[in-house]
Design a protein around this motif. Structure first.
Motif, PDB file in Angstrom:
ATOM      1  N   GLU A 155     -15.459 -12.611 -37.783  1.00  9.79           N
ATOM      2  CA  GLU A 155     -16.837 -12.972 -38.110  1.00  9.79           C
ATOM      3  C   GLU A 155     -17.886 -12.471 -37.126  1.00  9.79           C
ATOM      4  N   THR A 156     -17.502 -12.088 -35.922  1.00 10.82           N
ATOM      5  CA  THR A 156     -18.514 -11.802 -34.914  1.00 10.82           C
ATOM      6  C   THR A 156     -18.632 -10.319 -34.589  1.00 10.82           C
ATOM      7  N   THR A 157     -19.797  -9.946 -34.062  1.00  4.61           N
ATOM      8  CA  THR A 157     -20.009  -8.581 -33.582  1.00  4.61           C
ATOM      9  C   THR A 157     -19.021  -8.256 -32.472  1.00  4.61           C
ATOM     10  N   THR A 158     -18.862  -9.190 -31.532  1.00 10.41           N
ATOM     11  CA  THR A 158     -17.944  -8.981 -30.413  1.00 10.41           C
ATOM     12  C   THR A 158     -16.521  -8.763 -30.903  1.00 10.41           C
ATOM     13  N   GLY A 159     -16.086  -9.595 -31.857  1.00 10.84           N
ATOM     14  CA  GLY A 159     -14.739  -9.455 -32.388  1.00 10.84           C
ATOM     15  C   GLY A 159     -14.523  -8.133 -33.093  1.00 10.84           C
ATOM     16  N   ASP A 358     -24.066 -20.891 -44.716  1.00 14.45           N
ATOM     17  CA  ASP A 358     -23.627 -20.932 -46.108  1.00 14.45           C
ATOM     18  C   ASP A 358     -23.202 -19.541 -46.562  1.00 14.45           C
ATOM     19  N   MET A 359     -23.994 -18.527 -46.242  1.00 19.12           N
ATOM     20  CA  MET A 359     -23.672 -17.158 -46.642  1.00 19.12           C
ATOM     21  C   MET A 359     -22.525 -16.587 -45.805  1.00 19.12           C
ATOM     22  N   SER A 360     -22.554 -16.845 -44.501  1.00 19.02           N
ATOM     23  CA  SER A 360     -21.498 -16.324 -43.631  1.00 19.02           C
ATOM     24  C   SER A 360     -20.134 -16.849 -44.058  1.00 19.02           C
TER      25      SER A 360
END
Length: 423
Positions: A155-159, A358-360
């Protein structure tokens, strides 16, 4: 505290009732996920699939977990950051919803990794990460689990940065969906969610007035855009520091001052890092900061601020408010580090508002279904969700907001898909 291999490890189960109330409150602002949950409950697309999720344990995440369980998933959760857990939510997940959860706010590093391994003891067929810690642990110390894994979500930019590095090095062993790269995630969650929640956390932990202050934003990706925009909207003077010339140019065109970080260091009142890189605020910046400067990080890991350098420079350190550590320099100056340098919005506040998550989390839920259906066709690479799923989420969100949009006429559709017409 309760500790068991089946129930999890949370701070206090007596907090569960309050956590349930807050989970239900967040659900009111998550209509897209509710629609997906209703379909999942009927169709059971994840029936019997073992899932391990390393996520921020918040009210919004709880609603995602409830949706996955409604779809038939056999789910275990652990925290993706030592300070982001909401203890009442963790308790409610265990005792009210029957979802094993290993998460305690403020857990030390040893407990953090013990919890990750407890989630992996579930022998997942699918992973759901917020920072890539599950995937990296599987690929290093828990390689015996690889044979069972269908795929994962991040889910994350870092990941995603970490995953793409693994892919490039040829070490990634199963496909992963970069949920962060979906438009309905990064354009909204990263910009509006991070922008608002980061400033919310700074205000909650310090009670300062943003108007008239100079806010220095390191990084002008979607998160940086959001922080800069919200700070400007509250009357701050915003400086942006970037290494990418295109993003720096965009920041200039958006009306912000752009300069090297060492120059901004002497001017800023508040510093926010949102880059996903290491030592973005380094010793050379720390040395130039003025009396009373506030330093916060909204990237996933606390590596963005060189905390060891700050510790070495200071002659004294004391906790002056919840989530505010004051460091005293030899010349008497004071700088303040918020939330121990961890992502400030989840450590010192409640994270993103439910309406943007909600969207994520709709992306996460639909991504898990997509992965289960298509995993055999996918190579061990990083993938983005199909555009049609992204548009479906956007359409559902508009529907829930009562917003209607135009549709193309047959003539317009034909025109856009033909090459014959011209001037």
């Amino acid at each position: 505290m309760t500790t068991s291999s089946t129930q999890g490890d949370v701070k206090d189960l007596s907090l569960a009732s309050r956590g349930k109330d807050r989970i239900e409150w967040a659900a009111k602002d998550m209509p897209v996920l509710r629609l997906i949950r209703e379909r999942f409950a009927k169709d059971q697309p994840l029936k019997g699939v073992r899932m391990s999720g390393c996520l921020h344990i918040t009210t919004e995440t709880a609603n995602l977990a409830i949706t996955l369980k409604a779809g038939g998933a056999d789910l275990v959760l652990c925290a993706s950051n030592p300070l982001s857990t909401q203890d009442d939510v963790a308790a409610a997940l265990v005792s009210e919803y029957g979802i094993p959860t290993f998460a305690i706010k403020g857990e030390d590093e040893q407990t953090y990794y013990r919890h990750i391994n407890a989630a992996l003891d579930h022998k997942p067929q699918m992973t759901m990460d917020d920072g890539c810690d599950l995937v990296s642990t599987i690929h290093t110390t828990r390689t015996e689990l690889l044979s069972d894994i269908i795929g994962g979500m991040e889910e994350t930019t870092t990941g995603v940065i970490r995953l793409k590095s693994m892919e490039k090095a040829g070490v990634l062993k199963f496909p992963v969906l970069a949920v962060n790269d979906s438009d309905t995630k990064h354009m909204f969650d990263n910009r509006y969610g991070t922008g608002q929640s980061s400033l919310d956390a700074i205000i909650r932990s310090t009670n300062i007035l943003l108007a008239g202050r100079t806010v220095v934003v390191f990084g002008y990706g979607w998160c940086g855009r959001g922080v800069a925009s919200r700070a400007h909207g509250m009357g701050s003077n915003v400086i942006v520091c970037e290494v990418d010339p295109t993003r720096a140019l965009e920041a200039v065109m958006d009306g912000y001052r752009v300069m090297p970080g060492v120059e901004a260091a002497a001017l800023g009142d508040i510093f926010v890092t949102v880059t996903g890189d290491i030592n973005v605020i380094d010793r050379q910046h720390l040395e130039r900061m003025k009396e009373g400067a506030l330093i916060a990080n909204s990237g996933h890991f606390n590596d963005e601020i060189n905390i060891p350098a700050l510790e070495a420079m200071a002659t004294n350190k004391r906790r002056v408010r919840d989530f505010v550590d004051e460091y005293t320099y030899p010349d008497g100056r004071h700088v303040h580090l918020l939330a121990e340098g961890r992502l400030v919005n989840l450590s010192a506040a409640e994270g993103h508002p439910a309406s943007v998550m909600d969207m994520s989390f709709a992306n996460q839920a639909l991504g898990s279904e997509f992965m289960l259906i298509h995993a055999k066709e996918l190579e061990p690479r990083v993938y983005t969700l199909p555009a049609e799923l992204d548009k479906e989420i956007a359409s559902l969100k508009l529907q829930a907001m009562g917003v209607r949009i135009d549709t193309l006429t047959p003539e317009q559709d034909k025109y856009l898909n033909s090459w014959e017409s011209g001037t």
